[in-house]
Design a protein around this motif. Sequence first.
Motif, PDB file in Angstrom:
ATOM      1  N   LYS A   1       0.817  -1.224   0.000  1.00 51.64           N
ATOM      2  CA  LYS A   1       0.000   0.000   0.000  1.00 51.64           C
ATOM      3  C   LYS A   1       0.849   1.273   0.000  1.00 51.64           C
ATOM      4  O   LYS A   1       0.575   2.213  -0.737  1.00 51.64           O
ATOM      5  N   SER A   2       1.909   1.303   0.813  1.00 50.32           N
ATOM      6  CA  SER A   2       2.714   2.527   0.884  1.00 50.32           C
ATOM      7  C   SER A   2       3.476   2.767  -0.422  1.00 50.32           C
ATOM      8  O   SER A   2       3.597   3.902  -0.868  1.00 50.32           O
ATOM      9  N   LEU A   3       3.960   1.704  -1.054  1.00 55.01           N
ATOM     10  CA  LEU A   3       4.650   1.864  -2.334  1.00 55.01           C
ATOM     11  C   LEU A   3       3.673   2.335  -3.407  1.00 55.01           C
ATOM     12  O   LEU A   3       4.006   3.219  -4.201  1.00 55.01           O
ATOM     13  N   VAL A   4       2.468   1.781  -3.415  1.00 55.33           N
ATOM     14  CA  VAL A   4       1.457   2.216  -4.390  1.00 55.33           C
ATOM     15  C   VAL A   4       1.157   3.700  -4.208  1.00 55.33           C
ATOM     16  O   VAL A   4       1.049   4.438  -5.188  1.00 55.33           O
ATOM     17  N   GLU A   5       1.054   4.141  -2.963  1.00 52.15           N
ATOM     18  CA  GLU A   5       0.790   5.567  -2.707  1.00 52.15           C
ATOM     19  C   GLU A   5       1.900   6.448  -3.281  1.00 52.15           C
ATOM     20  O   GLU A   5       1.622   7.497  -3.874  1.00 52.15           O
ATOM     21  N   MET A   6       3.149   6.018  -3.121  1.00 51.51           N
ATOM     22  CA  MET A   6       4.272   6.809  -3.657  1.00 51.51           C
ATOM     23  C   MET A   6       4.287   6.782  -5.181  1.00 51.51           C
ATOM     24  O   MET A   6       4.483   7.803  -5.832  1.00 51.51           O
ATOM     25  N   LEU A   7       4.060   5.584  -5.753  1.00 54.64           N
ATOM     26  CA  LEU A   7       4.080   5.455  -7.211  1.00 54.64           C
ATOM     27  C   LEU A   7       2.886   6.151  -7.863  1.00 54.64           C
ATOM     28  O   LEU A   7       2.970   6.571  -9.013  1.00 54.64           O
ATOM     29  N   ALA A   8       1.792   6.285  -7.136  1.00 54.00           N
ATOM     30  CA  ALA A   8       0.597   6.938  -7.682  1.00 54.00           C
ATOM     31  C   ALA A   8       0.849   8.409  -8.002  1.00 54.00           C
ATOM     32  O   ALA A   8       0.109   9.013  -8.780  1.00 54.00           O
ATOM     33  N   GLN A   9       1.895   8.980  -7.436  1.00 51.68           N
ATOM     34  CA  GLN A   9       2.242  10.382  -7.718  1.00 51.68           C
ATOM     35  C   GLN A   9       2.860  10.546  -9.106  1.00 51.68           C
ATOM     36  O   GLN A   9       2.951  11.658  -9.629  1.00 51.68           O
ATOM     37  N   LEU A  10       3.284   9.430  -9.703  1.00 55.56           N
ATOM     38  CA  LEU A  10       3.930   9.471 -11.020  1.00 55.56           C
ATOM     39  C   LEU A  10       2.889   9.394 -12.124  1.00 55.56           C
ATOM     40  O   LEU A  10       1.764   8.952 -11.907  1.00 55.56           O
ATOM     41  N   ASN A  11       3.276   9.800 -13.304  1.00 58.60           N
ATOM     42  CA  ASN A  11       2.434   9.702 -14.488  1.00 58.60           C
ATOM     43  C   ASN A  11       2.796   8.455 -15.272  1.00 58.60           C
ATOM     44  O   ASN A  11       3.902   7.908 -15.124  1.00 58.60           O
ATOM     45  N   ILE A  12       1.895   8.022 -16.137  1.00 59.58           N
ATOM     46  CA  ILE A  12       2.195   6.894 -17.014  1.00 59.58           C
ATOM     47  C   ILE A  12       3.383   7.269 -17.891  1.00 59.58           C
ATOM     48  O   ILE A  12       3.504   8.401 -18.349  1.00 59.58           O
ATOM     49  N   ASN A  13       4.296   6.333 -18.086  1.00 60.10           N
ATOM     50  CA  ASN A  13       5.544   6.455 -18.838  1.00 60.10           C
ATOM     51  C   ASN A  13       6.653   7.161 -18.054  1.00 60.10           C
ATOM     52  O   ASN A  13       7.750   7.323 -18.580  1.00 60.10           O
ATOM     53  N   ASP A  14       6.384   7.565 -16.810  1.00 56.93           N
ATOM     54  CA  ASP A  14       7.439   8.130 -15.958  1.00 56.93           C
ATOM     55  C   ASP A  14       8.332   7.007 -15.446  1.00 56.93           C
ATOM     56  O   ASP A  14       7.845   5.928 -15.102  1.00 56.93           O
ATOM     57  N   ARG A  15       9.623   7.287 -15.397  1.00 59.04           N
ATOM     58  CA  ARG A  15      10.549   6.371 -14.724  1.00 59.04           C
ATOM     59  C   ARG A  15      10.421   6.586 -13.227  1.00 59.04           C
ATOM     60  O   ARG A  15      10.167   7.704 -12.777  1.00 59.04           O
ATOM     61  N   ILE A  16      10.611   5.514 -12.468  1.00 56.56           N
ATOM     62  CA  ILE A  16      10.530   5.687 -11.021  1.00 56.56           C
ATOM     63  C   ILE A  16      11.726   6.505 -10.557  1.00 56.56           C
ATOM     64  O   ILE A  16      12.812   6.396 -11.113  1.00 56.56           O
ATOM     65  N   PRO A  17      11.540   7.343  -9.548  1.00 58.49           N
ATOM     66  CA  PRO A  17      12.645   8.159  -9.055  1.00 58.49           C
ATOM     67  C   PRO A  17      13.652   7.308  -8.278  1.00 58.49           C
ATOM     68  O   PRO A  17      13.312   6.246  -7.735  1.00 58.49           O
ATOM     69  N   GLU A  18      14.868   7.786  -8.243  1.00 56.89           N
ATOM     70  CA  GLU A  18      15.961   7.060  -7.597  1.00 56.89           C
ATOM     71  C   GLU A  18      15.656   6.691  -6.148  1.00 56.89           C
ATOM     72  O   GLU A  18      16.033   5.630  -5.678  1.00 56.89           O
ATOM     73  N   GLU A  19      14.923   7.557  -5.433  1.00 61.46           N
ATOM     74  CA  GLU A  19      14.634   7.271  -4.026  1.00 61.46           C
ATOM     75  C   GLU A  19      13.706   6.066  -3.849  1.00 61.46           C
ATOM     76  O   GLU A  19      13.582   5.549  -2.742  1.00 61.46           O
ATOM     77  N   LEU A  20      13.068   5.592  -4.929  1.00 62.79           N
ATOM     78  CA  LEU A  20      12.213   4.412  -4.841  1.00 62.79           C
ATOM     79  C   LEU A  20      12.879   3.149  -5.396  1.00 62.79           C
ATOM     80  O   LEU A  20      12.271   2.084  -5.411  1.00 62.79           O
ATOM     81  N   TYR A  21      14.126   3.269  -5.860  1.00 66.51           N
ATOM     82  CA  TYR A  21      14.818   2.119  -6.439  1.00 66.51           C
ATOM     83  C   TYR A  21      14.820   0.916  -5.502  1.00 66.51           C
ATOM     84  O   TYR A  21      14.542  -0.201  -5.914  1.00 66.51           O
ATOM     85  N   GLN A  22      15.174   1.116  -4.234  1.00 67.35           N
ATOM     86  CA  GLN A  22      15.282   0.001  -3.291  1.00 67.35           C
ATOM     87  C   GLN A  22      13.937  -0.710  -3.123  1.00 67.35           C
ATOM     88  O   GLN A  22      13.861  -1.927  -3.195  1.00 67.35           O
ATOM     89  N   ALA A  23      12.882   0.046  -2.915  1.00 67.23           N
ATOM     90  CA  ALA A  23      11.558  -0.550  -2.718  1.00 67.23           C
ATOM     91  C   ALA A  23      11.102  -1.307  -3.962  1.00 67.23           C
ATOM     92  O   ALA A  23      10.585  -2.421  -3.869  1.00 67.23           O
ATOM     93  N   VAL A  24      11.311  -0.727  -5.122  1.00 64.04           N
ATOM     94  CA  VAL A  24      10.898  -1.377  -6.363  1.00 64.04           C
ATOM     95  C   VAL A  24      11.798  -2.576  -6.660  1.00 64.04           C
ATOM     96  O   VAL A  24      11.324  -3.609  -7.144  1.00 64.04           O
ATOM     97  N   ALA A  25      13.072  -2.485  -6.325  1.00 62.39           N
ATOM     98  CA  ALA A  25      13.976  -3.629  -6.506  1.00 62.39           C
ATOM     99  C   ALA A  25      13.492  -4.823  -5.684  1.00 62.39           C
ATOM    100  O   ALA A  25      13.572  -5.966  -6.140  1.00 62.39           O
ATOM    101  N   GLU A  26      12.986  -4.578  -4.492  1.00 61.86           N
ATOM    102  CA  GLU A  26      12.456  -5.655  -3.661  1.00 61.86           C
ATOM    103  C   GLU A  26      11.238  -6.297  -4.318  1.00 61.86           C
ATOM    104  O   GLU A  26      11.076  -7.522  -4.278  1.00 61.86           O
TER     105      GLU A  26
END
Length: 95
Positions: free
Chosen positions: A52-77
Motif C-alpha cells: 500500500k505505501s509503495l502504491v501511494e508513492m508510485l501513484a504520484q507518477l504519471n504513465i511512462n514516468d521512470r521511477i525516481p531514484e529514491e524508490l529504487y530500493q523498494a521497487v527492486a524488492e
Amino acid sequence: MSQDKELKKAIALQYDQEKNQAPVVTAKGQGYIAEEILNRAKAADVPIQEDKSLVEMLAQLNINDRIPEELYQAVAEVFAYIYQIDLEQKKIIKK
C-alpha cells in the motif's frame, strides 16, 4: 451514506534493461481501473505484489514516468519477489 471503504489502487511497472534506466509506470488507476489492471495481470500470469505505501508513492507518477531514484530500493524488492516467483513456477513446470 459515507464510504468507509478506501478505493483500491493499482500501479503496473515494466522494466527492460535494454530500453530503460529504471522501471517505468505503464498503467495506474483506482477503483474500477485498478480492478481491471489486476484482472489483466492475473489473466496474463503477471505476479502481483501488494504494498500500500509503495502504491501511494508510485501513484504520484504519471504513465511512462521512470521511477525516481529514491524508490529504487523498494521497487527492486518487488522485482526480486517477482523473479523468485518466476523461478518457482519454472521449477514446477519442469517437474
